[in-house]
Design a protein around this motif. Structure first.
Motif, PDB file in Angstrom:
ATOM      1  N   LYS A 103     -60.436 -78.180  30.993  1.00 31.65           N
ATOM      2  CA  LYS A 103     -60.239 -77.618  29.668  1.00 31.65           C
ATOM      3  C   LYS A 103     -59.604 -78.671  28.753  1.00 31.65           C
ATOM      4  O   LYS A 103     -58.712 -79.407  29.158  1.00 31.65           O
ATOM      5  N   LEU A 104     -60.046 -78.682  27.502  1.00 29.68           N
ATOM      6  CA  LEU A 104     -59.612 -79.725  26.579  1.00 29.68           C
ATOM      7  C   LEU A 104     -58.343 -79.362  25.811  1.00 29.68           C
ATOM      8  O   LEU A 104     -57.776 -80.197  25.126  1.00 29.68           O
ATOM      9  N   VAL A 105     -57.911 -78.104  25.897  1.00 26.80           N
ATOM     10  CA  VAL A 105     -56.662 -77.676  25.275  1.00 26.80           C
ATOM     11  C   VAL A 105     -55.706 -77.256  26.386  1.00 26.80           C
ATOM     12  O   VAL A 105     -56.056 -76.432  27.231  1.00 26.80           O
ATOM     13  N   ARG A 106     -54.497 -77.817  26.374  1.00 25.96           N
ATOM     14  CA  ARG A 106     -53.525 -77.490  27.417  1.00 25.96           C
ATOM     15  C   ARG A 106     -52.947 -76.104  27.165  1.00 25.96           C
ATOM     16  O   ARG A 106     -52.256 -75.861  26.180  1.00 25.96           O
ATOM     17  N   ARG A 107     -53.254 -75.173  28.083  1.00 27.27           N
ATOM     18  CA  ARG A 107     -52.863 -73.776  27.897  1.00 27.27           C
ATOM     19  C   ARG A 107     -51.355 -73.577  27.910  1.00 27.27           C
ATOM     20  O   ARG A 107     -50.835 -72.683  27.228  1.00 27.27           O
ATOM     21  N   SER A 108     -50.628 -74.386  28.674  1.00 23.97           N
ATOM     22  CA  SER A 108     -49.176 -74.208  28.742  1.00 23.97           C
ATOM     23  C   SER A 108     -48.539 -74.453  27.374  1.00 23.97           C
ATOM     24  O   SER A 108     -47.683 -73.682  26.919  1.00 23.97           O
ATOM     25  N   HIS A 109     -48.977 -75.514  26.687  1.00 26.25           N
ATOM     26  CA  HIS A 109     -48.458 -75.784  25.338  1.00 26.25           C
ATOM     27  C   HIS A 109     -48.897 -74.696  24.365  1.00 26.25           C
ATOM     28  O   HIS A 109     -48.130 -74.293  23.480  1.00 26.25           O
ATOM     29  N   PHE A 110     -50.117 -74.244  24.512  1.00 28.62           N
ATOM     30  CA  PHE A 110     -50.643 -73.203  23.623  1.00 28.62           C
ATOM     31  C   PHE A 110     -49.764 -71.954  23.689  1.00 28.62           C
ATOM     32  O   PHE A 110     -49.333 -71.426  22.662  1.00 28.62           O
ATOM     33  N   MET A 111     -49.442 -71.485  24.896  1.00 26.28           N
ATOM     34  CA  MET A 111     -48.648 -70.273  25.058  1.00 26.28           C
ATOM     35  C   MET A 111     -47.203 -70.477  24.583  1.00 26.28           C
ATOM     36  O   MET A 111     -46.619 -69.590  23.964  1.00 26.28           O
ATOM     37  N   THR A 112     -46.644 -71.671  24.861  1.00 29.99           N
ATOM     38  CA  THR A 112     -45.273 -71.945  24.412  1.00 29.99           C
ATOM     39  C   THR A 112     -45.167 -71.908  22.896  1.00 29.99           C
ATOM     40  O   THR A 112     -44.240 -71.310  22.326  1.00 29.99           O
ATOM     41  N   ILE A 113     -46.126 -72.544  22.222  1.00 29.80           N
ATOM     42  CA  ILE A 113     -46.095 -72.609  20.762  1.00 29.80           C
ATOM     43  C   ILE A 113     -46.313 -71.238  20.144  1.00 29.80           C
ATOM     44  O   ILE A 113     -45.600 -70.831  19.206  1.00 29.80           O
ATOM     45  N   ILE A 114     -47.280 -70.470  20.655  1.00 31.49           N
ATOM     46  CA  ILE A 114     -47.542 -69.138  20.109  1.00 31.49           C
ATOM     47  C   ILE A 114     -46.312 -68.247  20.285  1.00 31.49           C
ATOM     48  O   ILE A 114     -45.917 -67.506  19.363  1.00 31.49           O
ATOM     49  N   ALA A 115     -45.683 -68.310  21.452  1.00 31.96           N
ATOM     50  CA  ALA A 115     -44.480 -67.507  21.699  1.00 31.96           C
ATOM     51  C   ALA A 115     -43.364 -67.890  20.729  1.00 31.96           C
ATOM     52  O   ALA A 115     -42.662 -67.021  20.180  1.00 31.96           O
ATOM     53  N   ALA A 116     -43.189 -69.198  20.491  1.00 31.01           N
ATOM     54  CA  ALA A 116     -42.148 -69.660  19.557  1.00 31.01           C
ATOM     55  C   ALA A 116     -42.429 -69.178  18.144  1.00 31.01           C
ATOM     56  O   ALA A 116     -41.506 -68.787  17.414  1.00 31.01           O
ATOM     57  N   TRP A 117     -43.700 -69.183  17.735  1.00 24.77           N
ATOM     58  CA  TRP A 117     -44.060 -68.686  16.402  1.00 24.77           C
ATOM     59  C   TRP A 117     -43.699 -67.210  16.248  1.00 24.77           C
ATOM     60  O   TRP A 117     -43.132 -66.794  15.242  1.00 24.77           O
ATOM     61  N   VAL A 118     -44.041 -66.418  17.250  1.00 26.13           N
ATOM     62  CA  VAL A 118     -43.854 -64.963  17.154  1.00 26.13           C
ATOM     63  C   VAL A 118     -42.379 -64.593  17.087  1.00 26.13           C
ATOM     64  O   VAL A 118     -41.989 -63.688  16.339  1.00 26.13           O
ATOM     65  N   ILE A 119     -41.539 -65.299  17.832  1.00 26.63           N
ATOM     66  CA  ILE A 119     -40.124 -64.896  17.892  1.00 26.63           C
ATOM     67  C   ILE A 119     -39.247 -65.633  16.891  1.00 26.63           C
ATOM     68  O   ILE A 119     -38.040 -65.367  16.829  1.00 26.63           O
ATOM     69  N   THR A 120     -39.825 -66.537  16.075  1.00 23.40           N
ATOM     70  CA  THR A 120     -38.998 -67.318  15.145  1.00 23.40           C
ATOM     71  C   THR A 120     -38.211 -66.430  14.188  1.00 23.40           C
ATOM     72  O   THR A 120     -36.988 -66.558  14.068  1.00 23.40           O
ATOM     73  N   VAL A 121     -38.886 -65.524  13.474  1.00 21.27           N
ATOM     74  CA  VAL A 121     -38.193 -64.686  12.486  1.00 21.27           C
ATOM     75  C   VAL A 121     -37.168 -63.764  13.150  1.00 21.27           C
ATOM     76  O   VAL A 121     -36.000 -63.751  12.739  1.00 21.27           O
ATOM     77  N   PRO A 122     -37.540 -62.979  14.177  1.00 19.84           N
ATOM     78  CA  PRO A 122     -36.513 -62.122  14.789  1.00 19.84           C
ATOM     79  C   PRO A 122     -35.368 -62.899  15.442  1.00 19.84           C
ATOM     80  O   PRO A 122     -34.212 -62.482  15.366  1.00 19.84           O
ATOM     81  N   ALA A 123     -35.684 -64.048  16.080  1.00 18.87           N
ATOM     82  CA  ALA A 123     -34.621 -64.833  16.721  1.00 18.87           C
ATOM     83  C   ALA A 123     -33.641 -65.367  15.680  1.00 18.87           C
ATOM     84  O   ALA A 123     -32.411 -65.251  15.840  1.00 18.87           O
ATOM     85  N   ALA A 124     -34.173 -65.950  14.588  1.00 21.32           N
ATOM     86  CA  ALA A 124     -33.297 -66.467  13.527  1.00 21.32           C
ATOM     87  C   ALA A 124     -32.499 -65.330  12.877  1.00 21.32           C
ATOM     88  O   ALA A 124     -31.332 -65.502  12.519  1.00 21.32           O
TER      89      ALA A 124
END
Length: 494
Positions: free
Chosen positions: A457-478
């Motif tokens: 696979k040409l896209v690393r799934r581990s980075h994909f999931m980490t980044i998406i998770a960080a995006w989703v929780i940014t507003v509530p976490a802050a």
């Protein structure tokens, strides 16, 4: 003879001692190297506080403004460490720029964008997230803004340490929302604005990814997969560079020059059309000359996209500095105004000394801590070359224009990273399509099993999931961090 032996022994002893000192120096340098960045950052934060003390004078609230300036400097450092990587990562990953060259260009253009075109009037605090009039007193408002600044900076710092590019705008929004709820209740928050921001979590990366994938499809189908690649490039590269010039002219007219002149979307599009057309005509003979003597292979095409990619990275940095410096100094400017006059419900203008803190903080943050996220965006999500990186940069400008036309809130971080994902997923789809086609043409061709295909696979799934998770929780976490900080400040200072 004995003397000569004694001298030799002394020299051997001296060599051993020098070697020990050398090893000690190397070990000391190795241990102290990780402390250079935090040390320089601490000095900058202290200098920002001293600048606030000098410029704000001997007013009653000087100590509060000094503390807020230190927090604004800390936030600016984190913006430089995290957000700027989205503009420079693709160019570095494509080897169009070295890490040092990328940092130098970004420092110059981020600072220029912040000081020349940044700092337009912030008509509502953090894009209308809370109603300032819902605050009881100016003191409560100041505590809320300080909590928002510190929480956003802490969250972006954590995200940078983890290796996740997050939206600094969303971090500030979450911080302001959390402090607003803690100080004035749920009714203080503009939930319609928050729903639009939540929608941008999906809209920004999807739109950026689709546009980047579309341009990569155009480059592959019209240039890369042609028999005569150089002839195809002479036809299409000038047009693509013209589109890039027009898109960035429109982008900068809309987003980067608000302090100098207000331009509506129609006028910005006309400016972009004229500049894009002029650049297209100029590039026709330039590309024809540059392509002379190039071999008919993909590697030759990278040369033609190198300079446009570097220019696009510089322009993105200018526009980013013009827009996102307010994330660091917008709340700081609100605190300065409230501390000076007690007025916190009207529009807020950002003083020049506050802009200086933001501009220099972003530059220092990028220089000291930026390489980690630049590598993440540029090479660790998916492999980029100049053509793919060019598509990502072009996508960032066009997505902002489309979003402005549709009235949609978008995040520059999400757009850029979404563009990288779009390019990677398109390459996976295209590779599968070509494999199926080859299998039909050559039935006995070797077919990889499921495990091997997943590995390729040409896209690393581990980075994909980490980044998406960080995006989703940014507003509530802050928001949660900000609320806790606000309660702590109120309990400590009351």
């Amino acid at each position: 003879m004995a003397d000569s032996r004694d001298d030799a022994r002394h020299l051997e002893t001296l060599d051993r001692d020098l070697a020990r000192f050398s090893n000690l120096e190397m070990a000391t340098a190795y241990v102290s190297r990780p402390m250079v960045g935090p040390g320089v950052s601490l000095i900058f934060v202290i200098l920002a506080g001293l600048a606030a003390a000098i410029f704000f004078g001997q007013a009653n609230n000087t100590l509060i403004v000094v503390a807020a300036a230190c927090l604004g400097a800390y936030m600016a450092l984190n913006i430089g460490a995290n957000d700027v990587a989205n503009n420079m990562g693709p160019a570095v990953g494509a080897n169009a720029l070295s890490m040092g060259g990328a940092i130098a260009i970004a420092v110059v253009f981020e600072s220029a964008g912040a000081l020349i075109a940044g700092g337009d009037v912030v008509s509502t605090i953090a894009k209308g997230i809370i109603a300032p009039e819902s605050m009881e007193t100016a003191q409560t408002f100041i505590w809320a803004m300080m909590a928002a600044l510190l929480s956003a900076a802490l969250w972006v710092n954590l995200a940078t340490w983890v290796g996740a590019p997050v939206s600094t705008t969303h971090s500030v929004v979450g911080g302001v929302m959390g402090a607003g709820i803690a100080s004035a209740g749920l009714a203080a928050v503009s939930w319609s604005t928050m729903s639009k921001i939540a929608a941008s979590w999906v809209i920004s990366p999807v739109l950026g990814g689709v546009i980047a994938a579309g341009f990569l499809w155009l480059i592959k189908s019209r240039i890369i997969y042609q028999d005569d690649k150089i002839a195809a490039a002479r036809k299409w590269v000038p047009l693509l560079v013209g589109i890039m010039a027009g898109a960035f002219a429109t982008y900068l007219a809309l987003k980067g020059l608000k302090r100098i002149i207000k331009i509506d979307l129609g006028t910005a599009l006309m400016i972009g059309l004229l500049i894009g057309g002029a650049v297209w005509l100029v590039m026709i003979p330039a590309i024809r000359k540059q392509s002379q003597g190039l071999e008919n292979r993909n590697k030759s095409l990278k040369i033609l996209f190198g300079i446009p990619l570097v220019v696009s990275a510089a322009l993105l940095s200018f526009a980013h500095g013009a827009n996102d410096v307010a994330n660091a100094v917008g709340p700081l400017a609100a605190i300065v105004q409230a501390a000076q006059s007690g007025n916190f419900a009207d529009a807020i203008s950002i003083p020049f000394w506050v802009m200086i803190i933001g501009a220099f903080g972003i530059s220092f943050g990028l220089f000291l801590f930026g390489p980690k996220l630049i590598r993440m965006v540029g090479s660790q999500i998916t492999k980029l070359n100049p053509m793919r990186a060019y598509c990502v940069a072009l996508s960032a400008a066009i997505t902002v224009i489309v979003a402005s036309w549709l009235g949609l809130p978008v995040s520059s971080t999400h757009i850029a990273v979404g563009g990288v994902f779009g390019v990677g997923f398109f390459r996976e789809w295209d590779a599968e399509r070509r494999l199926r086609k080859a299998r039909l043409e050559v039935p006995n061709r070797t077919v990889y099993g499921p495990e091997e295909r997943r590995r390729r696979k040409l896209v690393r799934r581990s980075h994909f999931m980490t980044i998406i998770a960080a995006w989703v929780i940014t507003v509530p976490a802050a928001a949660i961090i900000s609320g806790l900080i606000f309660f702590g400040l109120r309990a400590f200072l009351s």
